[in-house]
Design a protein around this motif. Structure first.
Motif, mmCIF file in Angstrom:
data_model
loop_
_atom_site.group_PDB
_atom_site.id
_atom_site.type_symbol
_atom_site.label_atom_id
_atom_site.label_comp_id
_atom_site.label_asym_id
_atom_site.label_seq_id
_atom_site.Cartn_x
_atom_site.Cartn_y
_atom_site.Cartn_z
ATOM 1 N N PHE A 47 -6.681 -33.047 0.704
ATOM 2 C CA PHE A 47 -7.587 -33.010 1.851
ATOM 3 C C PHE A 47 -8.731 -33.994 1.611
ATOM 4 O O PHE A 47 -8.976 -34.457 0.507
ATOM 5 N N SER A 48 -9.439 -34.279 2.665
ATOM 6 C CA SER A 48 -10.590 -35.176 2.542
ATOM 7 C C SER A 48 -11.667 -34.745 3.525
ATOM 8 O O SER A 48 -11.431 -33.974 4.450
ATOM 9 N N GLY A 49 -12.904 -35.263 3.295
ATOM 10 C CA GLY A 49 -13.987 -34.993 4.223
ATOM 11 C C GLY A 49 -14.755 -33.735 3.895
ATOM 12 O O GLY A 49 -14.726 -33.200 2.794
ATOM 13 N N ASN A 50 -15.463 -33.222 4.896
ATOM 14 C CA ASN A 50 -16.346 -32.063 4.717
ATOM 15 C C ASN A 50 -15.584 -30.790 4.376
ATOM 16 O O ASN A 50 -16.097 -29.902 3.712
ATOM 17 N N ILE A 51 -14.338 -30.687 4.866
ATOM 18 C CA ILE A 51 -13.545 -29.490 4.571
ATOM 19 C C ILE A 51 -13.341 -29.371 3.070
ATOM 20 O O ILE A 51 -13.510 -28.316 2.480
ATOM 21 N N THR A 52 -13.011 -30.502 2.442
ATOM 22 C CA THR A 52 -12.798 -30.506 1.003
ATOM 23 C C THR A 52 -14.076 -30.114 0.274
ATOM 24 O O THR A 52 -14.058 -29.314 -0.652
ATOM 25 N N GLN A 53 -15.198 -30.690 0.647
ATOM 26 C CA GLN A 53 -16.470 -30.406 -0.008
ATOM 27 C C GLN A 53 -16.808 -28.917 0.094
ATOM 28 O O GLN A 53 -17.314 -28.317 -0.851
ATOM 29 N N GLY A 54 -16.510 -28.349 1.237
ATOM 30 C CA GLY A 54 -16.775 -26.917 1.404
ATOM 31 C C GLY A 54 -15.873 -26.070 0.526
ATOM 32 O O GLY A 54 -16.316 -25.097 -0.077
ATOM 33 N N LEU A 55 -14.600 -26.465 0.446
ATOM 34 C CA LEU A 55 -13.646 -25.712 -0.364
ATOM 35 C C LEU A 55 -13.962 -25.809 -1.851
ATOM 36 O O LEU A 55 -13.732 -24.864 -2.607
ATOM 37 N N TYR A 56 -14.493 -26.945 -2.278
ATOM 38 C CA TYR A 56 -14.838 -27.120 -3.684
ATOM 39 C C TYR A 56 -15.991 -26.214 -4.106
ATOM 40 O O TYR A 56 -16.253 -26.049 -5.300
ATOM 41 N N ILE A 57 -16.692 -25.653 -3.144
ATOM 42 C CA ILE A 57 -17.755 -24.692 -3.443
ATOM 43 C C ILE A 57 -17.281 -23.267 -3.189
ATOM 44 O O ILE A 57 -17.484 -22.373 -4.009
ATOM 45 N N THR A 58 -16.602 -23.070 -2.060
ATOM 46 C CA THR A 58 -16.157 -21.730 -1.674
ATOM 47 C C THR A 58 -15.116 -21.157 -2.629
ATOM 48 O O THR A 58 -15.242 -20.014 -3.087
ATOM 49 N N LEU A 59 -14.092 -21.936 -2.942
ATOM 50 C CA LEU A 59 -13.019 -21.450 -3.813
ATOM 51 C C LEU A 59 -13.507 -21.106 -5.220
ATOM 52 O O LEU A 59 -13.137 -20.060 -5.759
ATOM 53 N N PRO A 60 -14.341 -21.958 -5.857
ATOM 54 C CA PRO A 60 -14.875 -21.570 -7.168
ATOM 55 C C PRO A 60 -15.733 -20.302 -7.127
ATOM 56 O O PRO A 60 -15.707 -19.506 -8.067
ATOM 57 N N LEU A 61 -16.466 -20.123 -6.027
ATOM 58 C CA LEU A 61 -17.263 -18.894 -5.876
ATOM 59 C C LEU A 61 -16.353 -17.665 -5.822
ATOM 60 O O LEU A 61 -16.615 -16.651 -6.478
ATOM 61 N N LEU A 62 -15.278 -17.773 -5.045
ATOM 62 C CA LEU A 62 -14.314 -16.679 -4.960
ATOM 63 C C LEU A 62 -13.646 -16.442 -6.313
ATOM 64 O O LEU A 62 -13.432 -15.298 -6.726
ATOM 65 N N ALA A 63 -13.335 -17.553 -7.004
ATOM 66 C CA ALA A 63 -12.713 -17.443 -8.326
ATOM 67 C C ALA A 63 -13.658 -16.779 -9.321
ATOM 68 O O ALA A 63 -13.242 -15.955 -10.140
ATOM 69 N N ALA A 64 -14.953 -17.129 -9.247
ATOM 70 C CA ALA A 64 -15.950 -16.548 -10.152
ATOM 71 C C ALA A 64 -16.069 -15.042 -9.933
ATOM 72 O O ALA A 64 -16.180 -14.261 -10.887
ATOM 73 N N ILE A 65 -16.050 -14.635 -8.659
ATOM 74 C CA ILE A 65 -16.123 -13.201 -8.334
ATOM 75 C C ILE A 65 -14.879 -12.479 -8.834
ATOM 76 O O ILE A 65 -14.954 -11.390 -9.417
ATOM 77 N N MET A 66 -13.720 -13.111 -8.643
ATOM 78 C CA MET A 66 -12.464 -12.529 -9.108
ATOM 79 C C MET A 66 -12.451 -12.395 -10.629
ATOM 80 O O MET A 66 -12.027 -11.370 -11.180
ATOM 81 N N LEU A 67 -12.943 -13.438 -11.327
ATOM 82 C CA LEU A 67 -12.990 -13.414 -12.784
ATOM 83 C C LEU A 67 -13.913 -12.323 -13.298
ATOM 84 O O LEU A 67 -13.657 -11.719 -14.344
ATOM 85 N N TYR A 68 -14.988 -12.059 -12.558
ATOM 86 C CA TYR A 68 -15.923 -10.997 -12.937
ATOM 87 C C TYR A 68 -15.194 -9.662 -13.046
ATOM 88 O O TYR A 68 -15.318 -8.933 -14.038
ATOM 89 N N PHE A 69 -14.422 -9.346 -12.025
ATOM 90 C CA PHE A 69 -13.699 -8.072 -12.020
ATOM 91 C C PHE A 69 -12.546 -8.066 -13.020
ATOM 92 O O PHE A 69 -12.263 -7.035 -13.645
ATOM 93 N N ILE A 70 -11.883 -9.213 -13.189
ATOM 94 C CA ILE A 70 -10.790 -9.296 -14.157
ATOM 95 C C ILE A 70 -11.305 -9.071 -15.574
ATOM 96 O O ILE A 70 -10.713 -8.321 -16.359
ATOM 97 N N ILE A 71 -12.422 -9.724 -15.917
ATOM 98 C CA ILE A 71 -13.002 -9.588 -17.257
ATOM 99 C C ILE A 71 -13.448 -8.151 -17.520
ATOM 100 O O ILE A 71 -13.249 -7.615 -18.616
ATOM 101 N N HIS A 72 -14.032 -7.516 -16.523
ATOM 102 C CA HIS A 72 -14.449 -6.118 -16.687
ATOM 103 C C HIS A 72 -13.236 -5.196 -16.831
ATOM 104 O O HIS A 72 -13.270 -4.230 -17.605
ATOM 105 N N LEU A 73 -12.175 -5.513 -16.098
ATOM 106 C CA LEU A 73 -10.951 -4.717 -16.194
ATOM 107 C C LEU A 73 -10.335 -4.863 -17.584
ATOM 108 O O LEU A 73 -9.899 -3.870 -18.192
ATOM 109 N N ILE A 74 -10.315 -6.089 -18.103
ATOM 110 C CA ILE A 74 -9.785 -6.331 -19.449
ATOM 111 C C ILE A 74 -10.612 -5.573 -20.487
ATOM 112 O O ILE A 74 -10.058 -4.988 -21.424
ATOM 113 N N CYS A 75 -11.917 -5.596 -20.324
ATOM 114 C CA CYS A 75 -12.808 -4.878 -21.236
ATOM 115 C C CYS A 75 -12.492 -3.383 -21.231
ATOM 116 O O CYS A 75 -12.386 -2.741 -22.291
#
Length: 202
Positions: A47-75
């Protein structure tokens, strides 16, 4: 119903067992997350343009939230695996928590090194691709046209570098917060499961 007396283990054994479980489950989680990350990166590169720029922020944020719960579950799972079969003397809590806190700090450092290394390798690969393309273009296009093409490739690279850097920063911060939040959470889980087993054996 006859109650089974659990074996009491030392602080050192407890820490070793919890870390072993944490690492084992963590390796599986890392493999899955890296696979998703690779697929997501490939998806974004199409992809290119503003959509890509938005996804490069949105997807990592979602991934960070998901990792938070995964790490706590592993603990929680790694602690439960140990304390469902054994019990710990409350006098050892302080030593156990201290050692596990050090382990979590090490995990943060390793996570930072891992993501920065992946970012570096990704950017180096893109730079090498530009160099290779420039060499190949010399056999087909004039010098002026090659300069134009190289300028376009450099512009795309700078945009990609900016997007990937933002994504990496978000993921690193997310992971750091997740591991730091384990410091109070780990103690809570140990108290929960060890107290539960103690009641069972009364």
């Amino acid at each position: 119903m006859e109650r089974v007396e659990l074996k009491e283990i030392s602080a050192k054994t407890t820490v070793k067992a919890i870390i072993t479980g944490f690492v084992s489950y963590g390796i599986i989680a890392i493999f899955v997350c890296l696979l998703i990350f690779a697929i997501g990166d490939h998806f974004l590169s199409n992809f290119s343009g503003n959509i890509t720029q938005g996804l490069y922020i949105t997807l990592p944020l979602l991934a960070a939230i998901m990792l938070y719960f995964i790490i706590h579950l592993i603990c929680r799972i790694s602690t439960y695996d140990v304390l469902k079969k054994c019990k710990v003397d409350p006098k050892n809590y302080k030593a156990i928590i201290k050692s596990l806190n050090i382990f979590f700090i090490i995990c943060i450092i390793l996570s930072i090194v891992l993501f920065l290394s992946l970012l570096y390798l990704n950017l180096e690969y893109q730079l090498k691709s530009i160099e290779l393309a420039s060499i190949q273009y010399k056999e087909v296009f004039s010098n002026n046209h090659i300069k134009i093409l190289r300028s376009e490739m450099n512009s795309i690279f700078e945009q990609s570098k900016s997007n990937l850097t933002k994504s990496t920063i978000i993921l690193v911060i997310g992971l750091s917060i997740s591991f730091l939040s384990l410091i109070p959470y780990q103690r809570k889980v140990i108290l929960e499961y060890n107290k539960f087993e103690s009641k069972t054996n009364n």
